[in-house]
Design a protein around this motif. Structure first.
Motif, PDB file in Angstrom:
ATOM      1  N   ALA A 120     -55.677 121.671 -11.832  1.00 10.00           N
ATOM      2  CA  ALA A 120     -57.028 122.018 -12.295  1.00 10.00           C
ATOM      3  C   ALA A 120     -58.061 122.098 -11.180  1.00 10.00           C
ATOM      4  CB  ALA A 120     -57.487 121.029 -13.367  1.00 10.00           C
ATOM      5  N   ASN A 121     -57.764 121.586  -9.996  1.00 10.72           N
ATOM      6  CA  ASN A 121     -58.716 121.722  -8.900  1.00 10.72           C
ATOM      7  C   ASN A 121     -58.935 123.179  -8.516  1.00 10.72           C
ATOM      8  OD1 ASN A 121     -59.415 119.059  -8.527  1.00 10.72           O
ATOM      9  ND2 ASN A 121     -57.823 118.685  -7.024  1.00 10.72           N
ATOM     10  N   CYS A 122     -57.924 124.019  -8.769  1.00 10.66           N
ATOM     11  CA  CYS A 122     -58.019 125.421  -8.345  1.00 10.66           C
ATOM     12  C   CYS A 122     -57.698 126.442  -9.436  1.00 10.66           C
ATOM     13  CB  CYS A 122     -57.103 125.673  -7.151  1.00 10.66           C
ATOM     14  SG  CYS A 122     -57.623 124.803  -5.669  1.00 10.66           S
ATOM     15  N   HIS A 123     -57.190 125.992 -10.571  1.00 11.86           N
ATOM     16  CA  HIS A 123     -56.844 126.922 -11.653  1.00 11.86           C
ATOM     17  C   HIS A 123     -57.525 126.471 -12.932  1.00 11.86           C
ATOM     18  CE1 HIS A 123     -53.796 129.055  -9.340  1.00 11.86           C
ATOM     19  NE2 HIS A 123     -53.430 127.879  -8.877  1.00 11.86           N
ATOM     20  N   ARG A 124     -57.779 127.442 -13.800  1.00 18.00           N
ATOM     21  CA  ARG A 124     -58.451 127.146 -15.064  1.00 18.00           C
ATOM     22  C   ARG A 124     -57.584 127.624 -16.223  1.00 18.00           C
ATOM     23  NH1 ARG A 124     -63.788 126.023 -16.190  1.00 18.00           N
ATOM     24  NH2 ARG A 124     -64.469 126.582 -18.280  1.00 18.00           N
ATOM     25  N   HIS A 158     -60.931 124.799 -12.556  1.00 17.24           N
ATOM     26  CA  HIS A 158     -61.841 125.611 -11.751  1.00 17.24           C
ATOM     27  C   HIS A 158     -61.181 126.951 -11.445  1.00 17.24           C
ATOM     28  CE1 HIS A 158     -64.471 122.158 -11.000  1.00 17.24           C
ATOM     29  NE2 HIS A 158     -63.359 121.456 -10.934  1.00 17.24           N
ATOM     30  N   GLU A 159     -61.957 128.016 -11.482  1.00 14.58           N
ATOM     31  CA  GLU A 159     -61.449 129.353 -11.194  1.00 14.58           C
ATOM     32  C   GLU A 159     -61.546 129.633  -9.700  1.00 14.58           C
ATOM     33  OE1 GLU A 159     -62.785 132.522 -13.718  1.00 14.58           O
ATOM     34  OE2 GLU A 159     -62.927 131.155 -15.413  1.00 14.58           O
ATOM     35  N   VAL A 160     -60.570 129.143  -8.959  1.00 14.47           N
ATOM     36  CA  VAL A 160     -60.496 129.407  -7.526  1.00 14.47           C
ATOM     37  C   VAL A 160     -59.283 130.297  -7.268  1.00 14.47           C
ATOM     38  CG1 VAL A 160     -60.242 128.399  -5.220  1.00 14.47           C
ATOM     39  CG2 VAL A 160     -61.599 127.202  -6.966  1.00 14.47           C
ATOM     40  N   GLY A 161     -58.121 129.862  -7.723  1.00 13.35           N
ATOM     41  CA  GLY A 161     -56.890 130.625  -7.564  1.00 13.35           C
ATOM     42  C   GLY A 161     -56.753 131.682  -8.628  1.00 13.35           C
ATOM     43  N   PRO A 162     -55.639 132.401  -8.604  1.00 12.44           N
ATOM     44  CA  PRO A 162     -55.444 133.492  -9.561  1.00 12.44           C
ATOM     45  C   PRO A 162     -55.342 132.995 -11.005  1.00 12.44           C
ATOM     46  CG  PRO A 162     -53.436 133.098  -8.303  1.00 12.44           C
ATOM     47  CD  PRO A 162     -54.506 132.240  -7.704  1.00 12.44           C
ATOM     48  N   SER A 163     -55.632 133.902 -11.913  1.00  9.93           N
ATOM     49  CA  SER A 163     -55.494 133.609 -13.331  1.00  9.93           C
ATOM     50  C   SER A 163     -54.029 133.330 -13.635  1.00  9.93           C
ATOM     51  CB  SER A 163     -55.969 134.801 -14.160  1.00  9.93           C
ATOM     52  OG  SER A 163     -55.527 134.667 -15.482  1.00  9.93           O
ATOM     53  N   LEU A 164     -53.782 132.266 -14.361  1.00  8.86           N
ATOM     54  CA  LEU A 164     -52.408 131.931 -14.709  1.00  8.86           C
ATOM     55  C   LEU A 164     -51.894 132.798 -15.851  1.00  8.86           C
ATOM     56  CD1 LEU A 164     -52.583 128.072 -14.284  1.00  8.86           C
ATOM     57  CD2 LEU A 164     -51.745 129.779 -12.681  1.00  8.86           C
ATOM     58  N   ALA A 165     -52.786 133.488 -16.544  1.00  3.66           N
ATOM     59  CA  ALA A 165     -52.364 134.374 -17.628  1.00  3.66           C
ATOM     60  C   ALA A 165     -51.462 135.487 -17.086  1.00  3.66           C
ATOM     61  CB  ALA A 165     -53.569 134.968 -18.334  1.00  3.66           C
ATOM     62  N   SER A 166     -51.764 135.990 -15.905  1.00  2.95           N
ATOM     63  CA  SER A 166     -50.930 137.057 -15.332  1.00  2.95           C
ATOM     64  C   SER A 166     -49.532 136.546 -15.011  1.00  2.95           C
ATOM     65  CB  SER A 166     -51.588 137.638 -14.084  1.00  2.95           C
ATOM     66  OG  SER A 166     -51.686 136.662 -13.071  1.00  2.95           O
ATOM     67  N   SER A 208     -73.117 136.990   6.907  1.00  3.41           N
ATOM     68  CA  SER A 208     -72.501 135.740   6.458  1.00  3.41           C
ATOM     69  C   SER A 208     -71.135 135.971   5.828  1.00  3.41           C
ATOM     70  CB  SER A 208     -73.408 135.024   5.460  1.00  3.41           C
ATOM     71  OG  SER A 208     -73.485 135.761   4.264  1.00  3.41           O
ATOM     72  N   VAL A 209     -70.398 134.867   5.716  1.00  2.00           N
ATOM     73  CA  VAL A 209     -69.108 134.844   5.027  1.00  2.00           C
ATOM     74  C   VAL A 209     -69.142 133.653   4.087  1.00  2.00           C
ATOM     75  CG1 VAL A 209     -66.619 134.508   5.296  1.00  2.00           C
ATOM     76  CG2 VAL A 209     -67.880 135.809   7.005  1.00  2.00           C
ATOM     77  N   THR A 210     -68.714 133.867   2.852  1.00  2.00           N
ATOM     78  CA  THR A 210     -68.651 132.779   1.880  1.00  2.00           C
ATOM     79  C   THR A 210     -67.196 132.426   1.647  1.00  2.00           C
ATOM     80  OG1 THR A 210     -70.685 133.487   0.818  1.00  2.00           O
ATOM     81  CG2 THR A 210     -69.237 132.061  -0.469  1.00  2.00           C
ATOM     82  N   LEU A 211     -66.860 131.146   1.812  1.00  3.10           N
ATOM     83  CA  LEU A 211     -65.512 130.654   1.585  1.00  3.10           C
ATOM     84  C   LEU A 211     -65.479 129.851   0.293  1.00  3.10           C
ATOM     85  CD1 LEU A 211     -64.464 129.500   5.176  1.00  3.10           C
ATOM     86  CD2 LEU A 211     -63.929 131.638   4.021  1.00  3.10           C
ATOM     87  N   LYS A 212     -64.455 130.114  -0.542  1.00  2.00           N
ATOM     88  CA  LYS A 212     -64.230 129.374  -1.787  1.00  2.00           C
ATOM     89  C   LYS A 212     -63.155 128.323  -1.518  1.00  2.00           C
ATOM     90  CE  LYS A 212     -63.580 131.690  -5.556  1.00  2.00           C
ATOM     91  NZ  LYS A 212     -63.156 132.698  -6.548  1.00  2.00           N
ATOM     92  N   MET A 213     -63.390 127.125  -2.054  1.00  2.00           N
ATOM     93  CA  MET A 213     -62.465 126.015  -1.853  1.00  2.00           C
ATOM     94  C   MET A 213     -62.122 125.361  -3.186  1.00  2.00           C
ATOM     95  SD  MET A 213     -64.522 124.642   1.465  1.00  2.00           S
ATOM     96  CE  MET A 213     -66.069 125.239   0.835  1.00  2.00           C
ATOM     97  N   ALA A 214     -61.249 124.378  -3.130  1.00  2.00           N
ATOM     98  CA  ALA A 214     -60.841 123.638  -4.326  1.00  2.00           C
ATOM     99  C   ALA A 214     -62.069 123.117  -5.068  1.00  2.00           C
ATOM    100  CB  ALA A 214     -59.917 122.489  -3.945  1.00  2.00           C
ATOM    101  N   GLU A 215     -61.884 122.888  -6.361  1.00  2.00           N
ATOM    102  CA  GLU A 215     -62.917 122.386  -7.261  1.00  2.00           C
ATOM    103  C   GLU A 215     -64.088 123.346  -7.384  1.00  2.00           C
ATOM    104  OE1 GLU A 215     -63.858 118.435  -5.922  1.00  2.00           O
ATOM    105  OE2 GLU A 215     -61.923 117.660  -6.562  1.00  2.00           O
ATOM    106  N   GLY A 216     -63.878 124.617  -7.036  1.00  2.00           N
ATOM    107  CA  GLY A 216     -64.920 125.613  -7.167  1.00  2.00           C
ATOM    108  C   GLY A 216     -66.018 125.514  -6.127  1.00  2.00           C
ATOM    109  N   LYS A 217     -65.811 124.713  -5.099  1.00  2.00           N
ATOM    110  CA  LYS A 217     -66.821 124.574  -4.052  1.00  2.00           C
ATOM    111  C   LYS A 217     -66.879 125.857  -3.234  1.00  2.00           C
ATOM    112  CE  LYS A 217     -66.146 119.631  -3.726  1.00  2.00           C
ATOM    113  NZ  LYS A 217     -65.529 118.544  -2.973  1.00  2.00           N
TER     114      LYS A 217
END
Length: 169
Positions: A49-53, A59-67, A115-124
């Motif tokens: 859940a830190n990276c998938h919802r 949190h929506e960080v990684g790919p959708s697990l539905a696919s 700028s560059v925006t980086l996404k991390m675990a827990e949606g940070k």
């Protein structure tokens, strides 16, 4: 890491990425076991859940697990145990080092000329100004770490698969 000594020490602790076929064979049993989706939900909350919802959890960080659900349980198993086997470029991890020596690792969430925006675990998310970047480069691996099997035994994997395949997320 840019420092070779630190990189070597890290590799000694976590091991070098490599083929995980033997591990996958050990876990294939989970594909034929009876899984409990309720226990799988707890495994998901603890490990994924830190990276998938799924539904309202995570949190929506990684790919959708539905696919992955549409691809079946074996694809889920392979991607959990060997996240670097098949990486969508948008989920590659990038390492940034700032001019003040700070290190940030995440997926590219957005870019502008300044700028560059980086996404991390827990949606940070962290936005770094390009003027403050010493380096920014792909790590060549997924943001999802290898080694989740340390927290998920074969029965827990069967439970996790049952949860992910039930169709709620």
């Amino acid at each position: 890491h840019s420092d070779a000594t630190i990189r070597e020490l890290a590799m000694a602790v976590i091991g070098a990425p490599g083929p995980r076929d033997e591990l996958i064979e050990q876990y294939r049993e989970a594909l034929t076991m009876e899984g409990d989706a309720n226990r799988g939900s707890e495994v998901f909350r603890r490990v994924c859940a830190n990276c998938h919802r799924v539904g309202e959890v995570g949190h929506e960080v990684g790919p959708s697990l539905a696919s992955f659900r549409n691809r079946g349980p074996e694809a889920l198993l392979l991607n959990v145990l060997d996240p670097n086997r098949e990486i969508n470029p948008q989920f590659l991890a990038y390492g940034a080092e700032t001019t003040d020596g700070r290190q940030v690792v995440g997926m590219i969430g957005g870019e502008t000329a300044s700028s560059v925006t980086l996404k991390m675990a827990e949606g940070k998310v962290e936005t770094l100004r390009r003027a403050e970047l010493e380096t920014l480069s792909s790590t060549g691996v997924s943001l999802m770490p290898e080694g989740l099997e340390k927290d998920v035994d074969v029965q827990a994997m069967a439970d996790l698969l049952a949860f992910l395949l039930q169709g709620d997320g």
